[in-house]
Motif scaffolding. Sequence first.
Motif, PDB file in Angstrom:
ATOM      1  N   SER A 216       0.655  -1.242  -0.007  1.00  0.00           N
ATOM      2  CA  SER A 216      -0.114  -0.115   0.089  1.00  0.00           C
ATOM      3  C   SER A 216       0.977   1.184   0.124  1.00  0.00           C
ATOM      4  O   SER A 216       0.600   2.023  -0.785  1.00  0.00           O
TER       5      SER A 216
ATOM      6  N   SER B 192       0.525  -2.892 -12.490  1.00  0.00           N
ATOM      7  CA  SER B 192       0.339  -4.001 -11.553  1.00  0.00           C
ATOM      8  C   SER B 192       0.261  -3.673 -10.295  1.00  0.00           C
ATOM      9  O   SER B 192      -0.197  -4.114  -9.459  1.00  0.00           O
TER      10      SER B 192
ATOM     11  N   ASP C 269      -2.951  -2.159  -9.274  1.00  0.00           N
ATOM     12  CA  ASP C 269      -4.072  -3.261  -9.122  1.00  0.00           C
ATOM     13  C   ASP C 269      -3.884  -3.887  -7.774  1.00  0.00           C
ATOM     14  O   ASP C 269      -4.700  -4.357  -7.395  1.00  0.00           O
ATOM     15  N   LEU C 270      -2.513  -4.203  -7.609  1.00  0.00           N
ATOM     16  CA  LEU C 270      -2.193  -5.261  -6.423  1.00  0.00           C
ATOM     17  C   LEU C 270      -2.539  -4.293  -5.007  1.00  0.00           C
ATOM     18  O   LEU C 270      -3.348  -5.067  -4.148  1.00  0.00           O
TER      19      LEU C 270
ATOM     20  N   GLY D 108      -4.859  -1.731  -5.008  1.00  0.00           N
ATOM     21  CA  GLY D 108      -6.231  -1.856  -4.897  1.00  0.00           C
ATOM     22  C   GLY D 108      -7.108  -2.987  -4.595  1.00  0.00           C
ATOM     23  O   GLY D 108      -8.236  -3.084  -4.098  1.00  0.00           O
ATOM     24  N   ALA D 109      -6.521  -4.156  -4.848  1.00  0.00           N
ATOM     25  CA  ALA D 109      -7.046  -5.565  -4.566  1.00  0.00           C
ATOM     26  C   ALA D 109      -6.978  -5.914  -2.883  1.00  0.00           C
ATOM     27  O   ALA D 109      -7.491  -6.670  -2.856  1.00  0.00           O
ATOM     28  N   LEU D 110      -6.300  -5.043  -2.303  1.00  0.00           N
ATOM     29  CA  LEU D 110      -6.215  -5.441  -0.919  1.00  0.00           C
ATOM     30  C   LEU D 110      -7.297  -5.442   0.003  1.00  0.00           C
ATOM     31  O   LEU D 110      -7.853  -6.357   0.647  1.00  0.00           O
ATOM     32  N   SER D 111      -8.303  -4.345  -0.257  1.00  0.00           N
ATOM     33  CA  SER D 111      -9.537  -4.124   0.212  1.00  0.00           C
ATOM     34  C   SER D 111     -10.424  -3.175  -0.318  1.00  0.00           C
ATOM     35  O   SER D 111      -9.820  -2.641  -1.537  1.00  0.00           O
ATOM     36  N   GLU D 112     -11.583  -3.287   0.030  1.00  0.00           N
ATOM     37  CA  GLU D 112     -12.518  -2.195  -0.705  1.00  0.00           C
ATOM     38  C   GLU D 112     -12.062  -0.677  -0.676  1.00  0.00           C
ATOM     39  O   GLU D 112     -12.041   0.107  -1.637  1.00  0.00           O
TER      40      GLU D 112
ATOM     41  N   ASP E 197      -8.909   0.389   0.064  1.00  0.00           N
ATOM     42  CA  ASP E 197      -8.002   0.701  -0.612  1.00  0.00           C
ATOM     43  C   ASP E 197      -8.114   0.772  -2.356  1.00  0.00           C
ATOM     44  O   ASP E 197      -7.381   1.743  -2.896  1.00  0.00           O
ATOM     45  N   SER E 198      -8.997  -0.098  -2.900  1.00  0.00           N
ATOM     46  CA  SER E 198      -9.574   0.196  -4.021  1.00  0.00           C
ATOM     47  C   SER E 198     -10.222   1.699  -4.456  1.00  0.00           C
ATOM     48  O   SER E 198      -9.910   2.196  -5.127  1.00  0.00           O
TER      49      SER E 198
ATOM     50  N   GLN F 164      -7.439   4.000  -4.104  1.00  0.00           N
ATOM     51  CA  GLN F 164      -6.533   4.355  -5.301  1.00  0.00           C
ATOM     52  C   GLN F 164      -7.190   5.118  -6.555  1.00  0.00           C
ATOM     53  O   GLN F 164      -6.665   5.875  -7.190  1.00  0.00           O
TER      54      GLN F 164
END
Length: 356
Positions: A84, A288, A291-292, A294-298, A300-301, A304
């Motif tokens: 993050s 990449s 995207d990584l 943003g995929a940690l949690s909603e 974080d998405s 980002q």
Amino acid sequence: MSNQPGSSTAEEPDQPVETDPAAAPEPADEALQVPEALPAPGGAIVRAPGAVVLAVLAVGWLAAMLWSTRAAITSAQAGVTAISLSAFALPGVISAALVAGAAAALAAANLLARRGVDRATLRFVVATGAGLLVGLAAAVVINLTYFDNATTNVIAGTAAAAATIGGAVAGAGNARVAGAVVTAALGALVFVVAFSRARDPLFDLFGAGDTQESLVTAAKWVSRTESLLAGLVAGLLAFAYLTWARRRAQRRDPAAGDVRWPGYLLAGAGPGLLLLLAEVVIRVGGRSLLDLAGALSEADSVAQTSLGTSRVDNGIWVLFVGALTALIAFGRTLGPSPDDAAEDDGAEAVEASADR
């Protein structure tokens, strides 16, 4: 006495005929002479003054951003937090690498100019190579000092690409305008970091409370204030650099040419264009990593996505505010045209005669 036909004086005129010197045939050797070409005013190779200082400052700023990013990543726990923080720090590193590559390219182009080389293709190649060297140096530093993982490789590769692109951009345009863009962009980046200390008081000023809506509204106004002031700083720095470059060139050669108003407009808009270009590099090269993260949690998405939109808005604000600031500052230095001055003098003379 008039000349009669057939007389000996018929072929002689009453008055001597004056010959035109311009119509006289030139000697053969003078007719074949080719006049020497006069040197064109301002014909010297245009250089970006202070390029070495700009390169040192820009590379130093890139080193500072790399050091702060490394300190933040290594102080965090490995895994989710490090990913993050890497995503949050990526835009600062890419912007700094872009400006550092451009500044190094200007310094390399000045070396060519001092040697009397004025070939556009060679200048572009050398400038791109200088940006590439800065990018490779940054990538090596990142790989040697950061954690050896996929995140590190993304940051290193994207920073190298950004520095190379910055060198190519600087080598493709006017040296003075490019120097003004680098100066203004570097000043805007430093201002944004310094402005972070004033964000908390501004949040309170813009009514940030306990509700989510008030926090979002305050954050929007803080971001707009930051972009507005950064554009103002960028425009003033671009104008100041071009003014200094003009005075320095005229001290060395009074006939040296000056940058016209489109150059001031482009110089003021340049920092915003660089920020938008940095965003393109981030979204392509660092996709990449984003995207990584943003995929940690909603949350974080959402963060980002919000940060990406905020960076684009910031670049647009800096672009337009910087361009208008530089153009207005340049316009205030212009005096009346010769025709207007003549009309004013004529009007004053008429008024003076009427008063008499």
